[in-house]
Design a protein around this motif. Sequence first.
Motif, PDB file in Angstrom:
ATOM      1  N   ILE A 133       0.883  -1.148   0.000  1.00  0.00           N
ATOM      2  CA  ILE A 133       0.000   0.000   0.000  1.00  0.00           C
ATOM      3  C   ILE A 133       0.928   1.207   0.000  1.00  0.00           C
ATOM      4  O   ILE A 133       1.802   1.322   0.851  1.00  0.00           O
ATOM      5  CB  ILE A 133      -0.912   0.043   1.239  1.00  0.00           C
ATOM      6  CG1 ILE A 133      -1.786  -1.198   1.316  1.00  0.00           C
ATOM      7  CG2 ILE A 133      -1.752   1.314   1.239  1.00  0.00           C
ATOM      8  CD1 ILE A 133      -2.556  -1.320   2.619  1.00  0.00           C
ATOM      9  N   SER A 153       1.241   5.654  -0.985  1.00  0.00           N
ATOM     10  CA  SER A 153       0.486   6.876  -1.232  1.00  0.00           C
ATOM     11  C   SER A 153       1.440   8.029  -1.487  1.00  0.00           C
ATOM     12  O   SER A 153       2.621   7.964  -1.151  1.00  0.00           O
ATOM     13  CB  SER A 153      -0.410   7.204  -0.039  1.00  0.00           C
ATOM     14  OG  SER A 153       0.376   7.483   1.101  1.00  0.00           O
ATOM     15  N   LYS A 212       6.674   5.401  -7.058  1.00  0.00           N
ATOM     16  CA  LYS A 212       6.437   3.975  -7.253  1.00  0.00           C
ATOM     17  C   LYS A 212       7.346   3.218  -6.293  1.00  0.00           C
ATOM     18  O   LYS A 212       8.277   3.771  -5.716  1.00  0.00           O
ATOM     19  CB  LYS A 212       6.675   3.544  -8.697  1.00  0.00           C
ATOM     20  CG  LYS A 212       8.099   3.702  -9.187  1.00  0.00           C
ATOM     21  CD  LYS A 212       8.198   3.305 -10.657  1.00  0.00           C
ATOM     22  CE  LYS A 212       9.555   3.683 -11.219  1.00  0.00           C
ATOM     23  NZ  LYS A 212       9.638   3.391 -12.654  1.00  0.00           N
ATOM     24  N   SER A 223       5.862  -1.398  -8.781  1.00  0.00           N
ATOM     25  CA  SER A 223       4.436  -1.122  -8.669  1.00  0.00           C
ATOM     26  C   SER A 223       3.976  -0.229  -9.811  1.00  0.00           C
ATOM     27  O   SER A 223       4.775   0.297 -10.587  1.00  0.00           O
ATOM     28  CB  SER A 223       4.166  -0.401  -7.342  1.00  0.00           C
ATOM     29  OG  SER A 223       4.726   0.915  -7.384  1.00  0.00           O
ATOM     30  N   THR A 224       2.680  -0.045  -9.874  1.00  0.00           N
ATOM     31  CA  THR A 224       2.107   0.970 -10.741  1.00  0.00           C
ATOM     32  C   THR A 224       2.593   2.326 -10.238  1.00  0.00           C
ATOM     33  O   THR A 224       2.719   2.545  -9.034  1.00  0.00           O
ATOM     34  CB  THR A 224       0.568   0.913 -10.678  1.00  0.00           C
ATOM     35  OG1 THR A 224       0.148  -0.389 -11.075  1.00  0.00           O
ATOM     36  CG2 THR A 224      -0.068   1.969 -11.544  1.00  0.00           C
ATOM     37  N   GLN A 225       2.859   3.239 -11.123  1.00  0.00           N
ATOM     38  CA  GLN A 225       3.342   4.564 -10.726  1.00  0.00           C
ATOM     39  C   GLN A 225       2.161   5.483 -10.418  1.00  0.00           C
ATOM     40  O   GLN A 225       1.215   5.564 -11.191  1.00  0.00           O
ATOM     41  CB  GLN A 225       4.184   5.171 -11.848  1.00  0.00           C
ATOM     42  CG  GLN A 225       4.744   6.538 -11.518  1.00  0.00           C
ATOM     43  CD  GLN A 225       5.783   6.964 -12.534  1.00  0.00           C
ATOM     44  OE1 GLN A 225       6.928   6.563 -12.440  1.00  0.00           O
ATOM     45  NE2 GLN A 225       5.372   7.755 -13.496  1.00  0.00           N
ATOM     46  N   LEU A 226       2.228   6.147  -9.260  1.00  0.00           N
ATOM     47  CA  LEU A 226       1.229   7.164  -8.938  1.00  0.00           C
ATOM     48  C   LEU A 226       1.639   8.467  -9.608  1.00  0.00           C
ATOM     49  O   LEU A 226       2.810   8.847  -9.583  1.00  0.00           O
ATOM     50  CB  LEU A 226       1.146   7.385  -7.427  1.00  0.00           C
ATOM     51  CG  LEU A 226       0.535   6.267  -6.590  1.00  0.00           C
ATOM     52  CD1 LEU A 226       0.611   6.613  -5.104  1.00  0.00           C
ATOM     53  CD2 LEU A 226      -0.902   6.020  -6.995  1.00  0.00           C
ATOM     54  N   GLY A 255      -2.965  10.520  -3.895  1.00  0.00           N
ATOM     55  CA  GLY A 255      -3.829   9.361  -3.700  1.00  0.00           C
ATOM     56  C   GLY A 255      -3.046   8.188  -3.172  1.00  0.00           C
ATOM     57  O   GLY A 255      -1.885   8.307  -2.773  1.00  0.00           O
ATOM     58  N   SER A 256      -3.683   7.027  -3.173  1.00  0.00           N
ATOM     59  CA  SER A 256      -3.033   5.812  -2.691  1.00  0.00           C
ATOM     60  C   SER A 256      -3.424   4.641  -3.576  1.00  0.00           C
ATOM     61  O   SER A 256      -4.389   4.701  -4.332  1.00  0.00           O
ATOM     62  CB  SER A 256      -3.406   5.533  -1.235  1.00  0.00           C
ATOM     63  OG  SER A 256      -4.788   5.303  -1.123  1.00  0.00           O
ATOM     64  N   LYS A 257      -2.667   3.576  -3.453  1.00  0.00           N
ATOM     65  CA  LYS A 257      -2.871   2.385  -4.290  1.00  0.00           C
ATOM     66  C   LYS A 257      -2.479   1.164  -3.476  1.00  0.00           C
ATOM     67  O   LYS A 257      -1.471   1.181  -2.771  1.00  0.00           O
ATOM     68  CB  LYS A 257      -1.994   2.496  -5.540  1.00  0.00           C
ATOM     69  CG  LYS A 257      -2.059   1.327  -6.467  1.00  0.00           C
ATOM     70  CD  LYS A 257      -2.912   1.642  -7.657  1.00  0.00           C
ATOM     71  CE  LYS A 257      -2.860   0.506  -8.649  1.00  0.00           C
ATOM     72  NZ  LYS A 257      -4.166   0.134  -9.099  1.00  0.00           N
ATOM     73  N   ALA A 258      -3.252   0.109  -3.575  1.00  0.00           N
ATOM     74  CA  ALA A 258      -2.914  -1.184  -2.976  1.00  0.00           C
ATOM     75  C   ALA A 258      -2.718  -2.174  -4.113  1.00  0.00           C
ATOM     76  O   ALA A 258      -3.489  -2.183  -5.076  1.00  0.00           O
ATOM     77  CB  ALA A 258      -4.019  -1.651  -2.053  1.00  0.00           C
ATOM     78  N   GLU A 259      -1.674  -2.980  -4.022  1.00  0.00           N
ATOM     79  CA  GLU A 259      -1.389  -3.962  -5.073  1.00  0.00           C
ATOM     80  C   GLU A 259      -0.854  -5.255  -4.467  1.00  0.00           C
ATOM     81  O   GLU A 259      -0.203  -5.239  -3.429  1.00  0.00           O
ATOM     82  CB  GLU A 259      -0.342  -3.430  -6.058  1.00  0.00           C
ATOM     83  CG  GLU A 259      -0.799  -2.276  -6.887  1.00  0.00           C
ATOM     84  CD  GLU A 259       0.220  -1.850  -7.938  1.00  0.00           C
ATOM     85  OE1 GLU A 259      -0.215  -1.247  -8.916  1.00  0.00           O
ATOM     86  OE2 GLU A 259       1.426  -2.123  -7.798  1.00  0.00           O
TER      87      GLU A 259
END
Length: 103
Positions: free
Chosen positions: A15, A17, A28, A46-49, A53-57
């Motif tokens: 996770i 952000s 990333k 990871s996917t690049q922000l 925001g935030s991202k969980a992978e």
Amino acid sequence: DTTNDTDQTFMLSLIFSQSGGASSPTSKVKLQTSMDKTNWVDVLESTQLTADGSKAENKDANPAGTPLLKWVRAVTVLGGATKPNHTAEVWLTSDAPFSCRQV
């Protein structure tokens, strides 16, 4: 442990952000591995922000059969003219026992 690392399936859960920054801030997470803690090889990223925001992978930590070597680390890569504030939580899991220690 009794299971060879090359016989294990590893997964990376993360996770992450970002917030703030200027002029196209990005972030990333990369998983890297090494035999000597000097020469690091990227295993996955990871996917690049590209915005706040935030991202969980969840990702396969052995893509294309790339083995994890003796040393493993997660690093964040920041971009943009003014780097964003960021956080990252990283979990390495496996289908067999293994041990880690912080260095």
